[in-house]
Design a protein around this motif. Structure first.
Motif, PDB file in Angstrom:
ATOM      1  N   MET A   1       0.850  -1.164   0.000  1.00 59.89           N
ATOM      2  CA  MET A   1       0.000   0.000   0.000  1.00 59.89           C
ATOM      3  C   MET A   1       0.901   1.235   0.000  1.00 59.89           C
ATOM      4  O   MET A   1       1.800   1.362   0.806  1.00 59.89           O
ATOM      5  CB  MET A   1      -0.895  -0.036   1.241  1.00 59.89           C
ATOM      6  CG  MET A   1      -1.862   1.080   1.354  1.00 59.89           C
ATOM      7  SD  MET A   1      -3.343   0.908   0.390  1.00 59.89           S
ATOM      8  CE  MET A   1      -4.191  -0.422   1.165  1.00 59.89           C
ATOM      9  N   THR A   2       0.656   2.121  -0.943  1.00 61.61           N
ATOM     10  CA  THR A   2       1.416   3.345  -1.063  1.00 61.61           C
ATOM     11  C   THR A   2       0.453   4.515  -1.010  1.00 61.61           C
ATOM     12  O   THR A   2      -0.590   4.505  -1.667  1.00 61.61           O
ATOM     13  CB  THR A   2       2.180   3.382  -2.397  1.00 61.61           C
ATOM     14  OG1 THR A   2       3.006   2.229  -2.491  1.00 61.61           O
ATOM     15  CG2 THR A   2       3.044   4.611  -2.507  1.00 61.61           C
ATOM     16  N   THR A   3       0.799   5.516  -0.224  1.00 63.06           N
ATOM     17  CA  THR A   3      -0.044   6.708  -0.149  1.00 63.06           C
ATOM     18  C   THR A   3       0.803   7.928  -0.451  1.00 63.06           C
ATOM     19  O   THR A   3       2.016   7.925  -0.274  1.00 63.06           O
ATOM     20  CB  THR A   3      -0.673   6.871   1.248  1.00 63.06           C
ATOM     21  OG1 THR A   3       0.368   6.996   2.208  1.00 63.06           O
ATOM     22  CG2 THR A   3      -1.553   5.690   1.587  1.00 63.06           C
ATOM     23  N   GLY A   4       0.162   8.965  -0.930  1.00 59.20           N
ATOM     24  CA  GLY A   4       0.867  10.194  -1.235  1.00 59.20           C
ATOM     25  C   GLY A   4      -0.114  11.300  -1.540  1.00 59.20           C
ATOM     26  O   GLY A   4      -1.327  11.112  -1.537  1.00 59.20           O
ATOM     27  N   ILE A   5       0.440  12.483  -1.788  1.00 58.47           N
ATOM     28  CA  ILE A   5      -0.372  13.658  -2.109  1.00 58.47           C
ATOM     29  C   ILE A   5      -0.066  14.050  -3.547  1.00 58.47           C
ATOM     30  O   ILE A   5       1.100  14.176  -3.935  1.00 58.47           O
ATOM     31  CB  ILE A   5      -0.078  14.815  -1.142  1.00 58.47           C
ATOM     32  CG1 ILE A   5      -0.451  14.384   0.277  1.00 58.47           C
ATOM     33  CG2 ILE A   5      -0.811  16.070  -1.557  1.00 58.47           C
ATOM     34  CD1 ILE A   5      -0.110  15.410   1.333  1.00 58.47           C
ATOM     35  N   LEU A   6      -1.102  14.237  -4.331  1.00 58.82           N
ATOM     36  CA  LEU A   6      -0.966  14.604  -5.731  1.00 58.82           C
ATOM     37  C   LEU A   6      -0.518  16.059  -5.818  1.00 58.82           C
ATOM     38  O   LEU A   6      -1.176  16.955  -5.282  1.00 58.82           O
ATOM     39  CB  LEU A   6      -2.312  14.406  -6.427  1.00 58.82           C
ATOM     40  CG  LEU A   6      -2.290  14.210  -7.926  1.00 58.82           C
ATOM     41  CD1 LEU A   6      -1.479  12.992  -8.296  1.00 58.82           C
ATOM     42  CD2 LEU A   6      -3.703  14.054  -8.439  1.00 58.82           C
TER      43      LEU A   6
ATOM     44  N   GLY B   1       0.031  19.822  -6.830  1.00 61.73           N
ATOM     45  CA  GLY B   1      -0.828  20.815  -7.484  1.00 61.73           C
ATOM     46  C   GLY B   1      -2.269  20.784  -7.023  1.00 61.73           C
ATOM     47  O   GLY B   1      -2.929  21.811  -6.974  1.00 61.73           O
ATOM     48  N   THR B   2      -2.770  19.618  -6.694  1.00 63.50           N
ATOM     49  CA  THR B   2      -4.166  19.518  -6.283  1.00 63.50           C
ATOM     50  C   THR B   2      -4.296  19.333  -4.771  1.00 63.50           C
ATOM     51  O   THR B   2      -5.333  19.656  -4.210  1.00 63.50           O
ATOM     52  CB  THR B   2      -4.872  18.332  -6.975  1.00 63.50           C
ATOM     53  OG1 THR B   2      -4.233  17.120  -6.579  1.00 63.50           O
ATOM     54  CG2 THR B   2      -4.825  18.467  -8.482  1.00 63.50           C
ATOM     55  N   GLY B   3      -3.283  18.793  -4.148  1.00 62.46           N
ATOM     56  CA  GLY B   3      -3.332  18.549  -2.716  1.00 62.46           C
ATOM     57  C   GLY B   3      -4.187  17.353  -2.342  1.00 62.46           C
ATOM     58  O   GLY B   3      -4.431  17.107  -1.170  1.00 62.46           O
ATOM     59  N   ARG B   4      -4.673  16.624  -3.330  1.00 65.30           N
ATOM     60  CA  ARG B   4      -5.521  15.456  -3.064  1.00 65.30           C
ATOM     61  C   ARG B   4      -4.661  14.283  -2.620  1.00 65.30           C
ATOM     62  O   ARG B   4      -3.584  14.052  -3.123  1.00 65.30           O
ATOM     63  CB  ARG B   4      -6.303  15.067  -4.307  1.00 65.30           C
ATOM     64  CG  ARG B   4      -7.346  16.090  -4.673  1.00 65.30           C
ATOM     65  CD  ARG B   4      -8.105  15.706  -5.905  1.00 65.30           C
ATOM     66  NE  ARG B   4      -8.510  14.302  -5.873  1.00 65.30           N
ATOM     67  CZ  ARG B   4      -9.169  13.716  -6.851  1.00 65.30           C
ATOM     68  NH1 ARG B   4      -9.505  14.401  -7.924  1.00 65.30           N
ATOM     69  NH2 ARG B   4      -9.506  12.443  -6.762  1.00 65.30           N
ATOM     70  N   ARG B   5      -5.161  13.561  -1.667  1.00 64.64           N
ATOM     71  CA  ARG B   5      -4.456  12.389  -1.148  1.00 64.64           C
ATOM     72  C   ARG B   5      -4.881  11.164  -1.965  1.00 64.64           C
ATOM     73  O   ARG B   5      -6.066  10.938  -2.196  1.00 64.64           O
ATOM     74  CB  ARG B   5      -4.811  12.186   0.319  1.00 64.64           C
ATOM     75  CG  ARG B   5      -4.060  11.085   0.985  1.00 64.64           C
ATOM     76  CD  ARG B   5      -4.437  11.047   2.474  1.00 64.64           C
ATOM     77  NE  ARG B   5      -3.631  10.115   3.185  1.00 64.64           N
ATOM     78  CZ  ARG B   5      -2.425  10.359   3.682  1.00 64.64           C
ATOM     79  NH1 ARG B   5      -1.911  11.561   3.542  1.00 64.64           N
ATOM     80  NH2 ARG B   5      -1.756   9.441   4.327  1.00 64.64           N
ATOM     81  N   ILE B   6      -3.877  10.398  -2.421  1.00 66.80           N
ATOM     82  CA  ILE B   6      -4.184   9.203  -3.201  1.00 66.80           C
ATOM     83  C   ILE B   6      -3.552   7.983  -2.518  1.00 66.80           C
ATOM     84  O   ILE B   6      -2.558   8.094  -1.808  1.00 66.80           O
ATOM     85  CB  ILE B   6      -3.688   9.306  -4.656  1.00 66.80           C
ATOM     86  CG1 ILE B   6      -2.174   9.535  -4.703  1.00 66.80           C
ATOM     87  CG2 ILE B   6      -4.391  10.409  -5.397  1.00 66.80           C
ATOM     88  CD1 ILE B   6      -1.602   9.413  -6.093  1.00 66.80           C
ATOM     89  N   THR B   7      -4.169   6.851  -2.726  1.00 68.18           N
ATOM     90  CA  THR B   7      -3.682   5.587  -2.176  1.00 68.18           C
ATOM     91  C   THR B   7      -3.646   4.561  -3.296  1.00 68.18           C
ATOM     92  O   THR B   7      -4.624   4.390  -4.026  1.00 68.18           O
ATOM     93  CB  THR B   7      -4.608   5.091  -1.053  1.00 68.18           C
ATOM     94  OG1 THR B   7      -4.702   6.099  -0.052  1.00 68.18           O
ATOM     95  CG2 THR B   7      -4.073   3.829  -0.439  1.00 68.18           C
ATOM     96  N   LEU B   8      -2.503   3.895  -3.433  1.00 79.17           N
ATOM     97  CA  LEU B   8      -2.336   2.858  -4.446  1.00 79.17           C
ATOM     98  C   LEU B   8      -2.001   1.548  -3.760  1.00 79.17           C
ATOM     99  O   LEU B   8      -1.239   1.509  -2.803  1.00 79.17           O
ATOM    100  CB  LEU B   8      -1.203   3.219  -5.410  1.00 79.17           C
ATOM    101  CG  LEU B   8      -1.324   4.537  -6.166  1.00 79.17           C
ATOM    102  CD1 LEU B   8      -0.044   4.833  -6.917  1.00 79.17           C
ATOM    103  CD2 LEU B   8      -2.487   4.467  -7.129  1.00 79.17           C
ATOM    104  N   SER B   9      -2.568   0.491  -4.255  1.00 80.02           N
ATOM    105  CA  SER B   9      -2.197  -0.819  -3.730  1.00 80.02           C
ATOM    106  C   SER B   9      -1.625  -1.643  -4.879  1.00 80.02           C
ATOM    107  O   SER B   9      -2.139  -1.613  -5.993  1.00 80.02           O
ATOM    108  CB  SER B   9      -3.398  -1.524  -3.111  1.00 80.02           C
ATOM    109  OG  SER B   9      -4.346  -1.803  -4.103  1.00 80.02           O
ATOM    110  N   THR B  10      -0.562  -2.327  -4.593  1.00 79.59           N
ATOM    111  CA  THR B  10       0.082  -3.154  -5.610  1.00 79.59           C
ATOM    112  C   THR B  10       0.217  -4.576  -5.084  1.00 79.59           C
ATOM    113  O   THR B  10       0.380  -4.795  -3.884  1.00 79.59           O
ATOM    114  CB  THR B  10       1.480  -2.607  -5.957  1.00 79.59           C
ATOM    115  OG1 THR B  10       2.255  -2.518  -4.764  1.00 79.59           O
ATOM    116  CG2 THR B  10       1.390  -1.237  -6.584  1.00 79.59           C
TER     117      THR B  10
END
Length: 89
Positions: free
Chosen positions: A1-6, A8-17
């Motif tokens: 699970m990887t999380t970060g902030i996009l 320019g937009t400040g939106r928080r995203i979460t990726l799972s691999t």
């Protein structure tokens, strides 16, 4: 699970691999090709015998570099013998 902030937009995203378990894939004839054997020989020679220059060279350039690294100590020894012979006269 990887999380970060996009940015320019400040939106928080979460990726799972998913990481597949290690294993050999593909038929044996695709895994053992001339190109792969050549690459493995280069890697072994550069790590064991030669010091890799870290430059991106063509195949011919790689073999020229290996040959020169193999021959250079012989030339150095011949030069030292020549100097020794001149000094002994």
């Amino acid at each position: 699970m990887t999380t970060g902030i996009l940015p320019g937009t400040g939106r928080r995203i979460t990726l799972s691999t998913d990481t597949p378990p290690p294993g050999l894939t593909g038929p044996l004839t695709e895994r053992f090709t001339g190109e792969r054997v050549e690459k493995s020989v280069q890697v072994v020679l550069n790590s064991v015998i030669f010091r890799a220059s870290g430059q991106s060279l063509t195949t011919a350039g790689t073999y020229i570099e290996m040959t020169s690294r193999l021959i250079e100590p012989g030339f150095l020894a011949l030069a030292l013998l020549a100097v020794r012979g001149r000094l002994k006269r």
